[in-house]
Design a protein around this motif. Structure first.
Motif, PDB file in Angstrom:
ATOM      1  N   GLU A 126       0.794  -1.260   0.016  1.00 45.45           N
ATOM      2  CA  GLU A 126      -0.006   0.038   0.028  1.00 45.45           C
ATOM      3  C   GLU A 126       0.866   1.315   0.047  1.00 45.45           C
ATOM      4  O   GLU A 126       0.416   2.438  -0.414  1.00 45.45           O
ATOM      5  CB  GLU A 126      -1.162   0.008   1.126  1.00 45.45           C
ATOM      6  CG  GLU A 126      -0.604  -0.014   2.651  1.00 45.45           C
ATOM      7  CD  GLU A 126      -1.625   0.000   3.657  1.00 45.45           C
ATOM      8  OE1 GLU A 126      -1.439  -0.618   4.698  1.00 45.45           O
ATOM      9  OE2 GLU A 126      -2.653   0.816   3.476  1.00 45.45           O
TER      10      GLU A 126
ATOM     11  N   SER C  11      -3.670  -3.443 -11.471  1.00 48.76           N
ATOM     12  CA  SER C  11      -3.238  -2.957 -10.052  1.00 48.76           C
ATOM     13  C   SER C  11      -3.630  -4.037  -9.252  1.00 48.76           C
ATOM     14  O   SER C  11      -4.854  -4.285  -9.195  1.00 48.76           O
ATOM     15  CB  SER C  11      -3.927  -1.783  -9.749  1.00 48.76           C
ATOM     16  OG  SER C  11      -3.655  -0.817 -10.698  1.00 48.76           O
ATOM     17  N   LYS C  13      -4.476  -5.812  -5.356  1.00 47.55           N
ATOM     18  CA  LYS C  13      -5.207  -5.111  -4.057  1.00 47.55           C
ATOM     19  C   LYS C  13      -3.685  -4.948  -3.098  1.00 47.55           C
ATOM     20  O   LYS C  13      -3.009  -5.898  -3.025  1.00 47.55           O
ATOM     21  CB  LYS C  13      -5.886  -6.244  -3.560  1.00 47.55           C
ATOM     22  CG  LYS C  13      -7.179  -6.555  -4.633  1.00 47.55           C
ATOM     23  CD  LYS C  13      -8.159  -5.112  -4.468  1.00 47.55           C
ATOM     24  CE  LYS C  13      -9.214  -5.546  -5.663  1.00 47.55           C
ATOM     25  NZ  LYS C  13     -10.153  -4.489  -5.754  1.00 47.55           N
ATOM     26  N   GLU C  17      -9.025  -8.103   1.167  1.00 45.28           N
ATOM     27  CA  GLU C  17     -10.385  -7.484   1.163  1.00 45.28           C
ATOM     28  C   GLU C  17     -10.778  -7.353   2.776  1.00 45.28           C
ATOM     29  O   GLU C  17     -10.914  -8.133   3.511  1.00 45.28           O
ATOM     30  CB  GLU C  17     -11.538  -8.540   0.743  1.00 45.28           C
ATOM     31  CG  GLU C  17     -12.515  -7.888  -0.193  1.00 45.28           C
ATOM     32  CD  GLU C  17     -11.925  -7.081  -1.195  1.00 45.28           C
ATOM     33  OE1 GLU C  17     -12.683  -6.042  -1.343  1.00 45.28           O
ATOM     34  OE2 GLU C  17     -11.020  -7.583  -2.067  1.00 45.28           O
ATOM     35  N   ASP C 109     -12.300   3.202   2.438  1.00 40.41           N
ATOM     36  CA  ASP C 109     -11.724   1.927   1.726  1.00 40.41           C
ATOM     37  C   ASP C 109     -11.675   2.452   0.349  1.00 40.41           C
ATOM     38  O   ASP C 109     -12.706   2.572  -0.079  1.00 40.41           O
ATOM     39  CB  ASP C 109     -12.246   0.652   2.091  1.00 40.41           C
ATOM     40  CG  ASP C 109     -12.127   0.106   3.599  1.00 40.41           C
ATOM     41  OD1 ASP C 109     -11.220   0.484   4.290  1.00 40.41           O
ATOM     42  OD2 ASP C 109     -13.009  -0.601   3.964  1.00 40.41           O
ATOM     43  N   SER C 111     -10.660   1.174  -3.906  1.00 36.45           N
ATOM     44  CA  SER C 111     -10.865   0.078  -4.783  1.00 36.45           C
ATOM     45  C   SER C 111      -9.581  -0.984  -4.887  1.00 36.45           C
ATOM     46  O   SER C 111      -9.536  -2.035  -4.959  1.00 36.45           O
ATOM     47  CB  SER C 111     -10.974   0.673  -6.338  1.00 36.45           C
ATOM     48  OG  SER C 111      -9.897   1.197  -6.628  1.00 36.45           O
ATOM     49  N   THR C 112      -8.413  -0.618  -4.413  1.00 35.24           N
ATOM     50  CA  THR C 112      -7.378  -1.387  -4.384  1.00 35.24           C
ATOM     51  C   THR C 112      -7.103  -1.803  -2.778  1.00 35.24           C
ATOM     52  O   THR C 112      -6.039  -2.329  -2.340  1.00 35.24           O
ATOM     53  CB  THR C 112      -6.092  -0.794  -4.968  1.00 35.24           C
ATOM     54  OG1 THR C 112      -5.568   0.395  -3.954  1.00 35.24           O
ATOM     55  CG2 THR C 112      -6.090  -0.518  -6.120  1.00 35.24           C
ATOM     56  N   ASN C 113      -8.291  -1.361  -2.013  1.00 35.14           N
ATOM     57  CA  ASN C 113      -8.117  -1.953  -0.420  1.00 35.14           C
ATOM     58  C   ASN C 113      -7.286  -0.984   0.341  1.00 35.14           C
ATOM     59  O   ASN C 113      -6.726  -1.192   1.460  1.00 35.14           O
ATOM     60  CB  ASN C 113      -7.917  -3.239  -0.271  1.00 35.14           C
ATOM     61  CG  ASN C 113      -8.923  -4.020  -0.864  1.00 35.14           C
ATOM     62  OD1 ASN C 113     -10.073  -3.938  -1.319  1.00 35.14           O
ATOM     63  ND2 ASN C 113      -8.736  -5.559  -0.869  1.00 35.14           N
TER      64      ASN C 113
END
Lengths: 137, 111, 293
Positions: A126, C11, C13, C17, C109, C111-113
């Motif tokens: 991330e 892309s 995640k 989820e 949150d 779309s890619t978490n």
């Protein structure tokens, strides 16, 4: 406390010289040998070029971050970007004879990184896409 | 990066100063292909003032050498400095390109 | 053979989820990344404990609000965090007029978490309010992004506000963003992203350690074109109050000119910028060196 050894620029080709200069200056301050400094500059240049030319395709380019983390026996160079992630693929090592004779082969960029660094790893999380390059001192 | 092209008989010497990377390499590619287009296939890259090159610079030099040879000429190096030599060695370039200590001897090698 | 890097087509995640966790999962792994949806699935009091970290106690103290109860001195903080939703909104509104927000923080949150900071608003309740959010026909302007109230905007600009600001700020962006880092660490998360509404907000987030996912090049270009000889500098011709010849000198001046549409002179618009902050890391991006706000 020491300043963070971190520099962030737009992913544009004029960042390459800025990054090399940052590595040269930092290595000098840390008393790291010129040869190692040169290898870090080359590896950073090749990696950043790859990101700049392909990683931000189809969007207004974001940042590319360079961070140096010196340790007692090694120095770690971290390149982070926020563009499209890459994935590792197995491929033939490039050789000049093949290039000269029009045989298909990949470029030297990543090959140089593997030749100059002791450890190379790539991952996405991330915080972005990370290329972690380690050089033993 | 700064380029300076001079004629020595039928040999063209392109002196490259500064740094070669993906930003600056296209300019060198232009200078070399201009010479090749004009029929000047005997080329010397004078690298005395070149402090650094990445693979982007190598690619330009390799392509020029390839094209020069296909036209019956060559691309020869002069005055390669330490850091540039390291990159050339890593790539295996030195085995296929003739290299000379300075521009004069590189020019003379075409005689 | 060696390993080269090839561009990926999709892309990935960035974390698993977000979903409601069992009590065993809650207790089992302190490194497990929590999403907003995961926290929202908790009972109200449990989620309030989490979300409390997002509001700086200094901010509440300054207004006489109890930082545990989230109320006091006539004020009441609202927590909107429905189950089955990946969004949380914390707000403090004017008790007399609920549409008049003093503090808003909204996380979601994505779309890619990853986690997006949708909105952060910090208005000084005691500062003058400018009517920039309704145009002269009474239609919502959405902070001047859809329609504009030029008269109120000009007054706001002269009072030292940036575009999209209704009141002067509380001067607590640093504290709020610090709390956000703490909250993210509590959730075992490592970054937060956002889309800056204005040039001034991009600059503020940059100063607080954000880097650019998209638009770093645009920010550099803006700075370059505001220099002597640049197209934006030339476009500061005084044709509107927002394009005064001195506007290039300050972040706010540039922001108002950009809000006024000056980027059309370089074939651009203020859109598609995206920024990211890595927890515990200051990116040190600098798109307006030695800036004056």
């Amino acid at each position: 406390m020491r300043d963070n050894l971190i520099i962030t620029r737009a992913a544009e080709l004029d960042a390459l010289a800025v990054f090399r200069g940052f590595i040269a200056q930092t290595c000098k301050q840390l008393g790291i040998a010129d040869d190692v400094s040169f290898q870090l500059q080359l590896a950073c240049d090749e990696a950043a070029t790859n990101v700049i030319q392909h990683g931000y395709e189809g969007m207004n380019p974001g940042s590319i971050m360079l961070e140096l983390q010196p340790g007692p026996k090694k120095i770690t160079m971290l390149l982070t970007d926020f563009g499209h992630p890459f994935e590792p693929v197995e491929t033939e090592a490039p050789d000049v004879d093949a290039l000269l004779n029009d045989r298909p082969t990949t470029g030297f960029g990543l090959y140089f990184i593997y030749q100059t660094m002791n450890d190379v790893s790539y991952f996405t999380d991330e915080r972005g896409n990370h290329l972690v390059l380690t050089k033993n001192l | 990066m700064e380029l300076n092209t001079t004629a020595k008989g039928d040999v063209r010497v392109v002196a490259v100063n500064g740094n070669l990377d993906a930003l600056t390499a296209p300019e060198l590619a232009d200078a070399l292909s201009t010479q090749l287009r004009q029929g000047n296939a005997k080329l010397v890259a004078d690298l005395t003032g070149l402090e650094y090159t990445s693979s982007a610079g190598l690619r330009v030099l390799l392509n020029a050498a390839k094209e020069a040879r296909s036209k019956g000429g060559d691309l020869r190096f002069a005055g390669v400095q330490t850091n540039v030599k390291k990159v050339l060695d890593l790539s295996g370039f030195m085995s296929i390109i003739k290299s000379f200590p300075d521009a004069d001897s590189a020019v003379a090698s075409y005689a | 053979m060696f390993r080269a890097l090839r561009l990926k087509q999709e892309s990935p995640k960035v974390v698993p989820e977000p979903k409601p966790l069992t009590i065993q999962e809650w207790l089992g792994d302190a490194q497990f990344p929590l999403g907003i949806r995961t926290i929202n699935a908790l009972p109200y009091d449990a989620k309030q404990r989490f979300y409390r970290t997002l509001v700086p106690p200094e901010l509440l103290g300054r207004l006489g609000i109890n930082p545990i109860l989230w109320r006091g001195n006539g004020y009441q903080l609202e927590l909107y965090a429905p189950e089955d939703s990946g969004k949380v909104n914390i707000s403090l509104n004017n008790p007399e007029d609920p549409s008049d927000a003093y503090f808003v923080l909204e996380l979601q949150d994505n779309s890619t978490n990853g986690i997006d900071l949708n909105l952060i608003l910090l208005n000084d309740p005691f500062a003058e309010k400018f009517g920039i959010e309704l145009d002269e026909q009474g239609t919502k302007t959405h902070w001047g992004t859809i329609t504009r109230n030029l008269r109120e905007e000009e007054r706001a600009m002269r009072a030292g506000l940036a575009p999209a600001q209704v009141r002067a700020g509380m001067g607590m962006a640093r504290e709020v963003l610090h709390q956000l880092d703490v909250f993210l660490a509590l959730c075992a998360r490592q970054a937060v992203s956002l889309e800056p509404l204005t040039y001034a907000s991009a600059w503020i987030f940059e100063r607080r350690g954000f880097a650019y996912v998209r638009g770093h090049k645009l920010m550099d270009q803006i700075h370059r074109e505001f220099q002597p000889g640049g197209a934006l500098r030339a476009a500061l011709d005084g044709s509107t109050p927002f394009r005064s010849p001195e506007a290039w000198q300050t972040v706010r001046g540039r922001a108002w000119a950009i809000h006024d549409g000056i980027l059309e002179h370089i074939g651009e618009r203020w859109r598609d910028l995206r920024m990211i902050k890595v927890v515990g890391k200051h990116a040190a991006a600098q798109t307006f060196p030695d800036a004056k706000y």
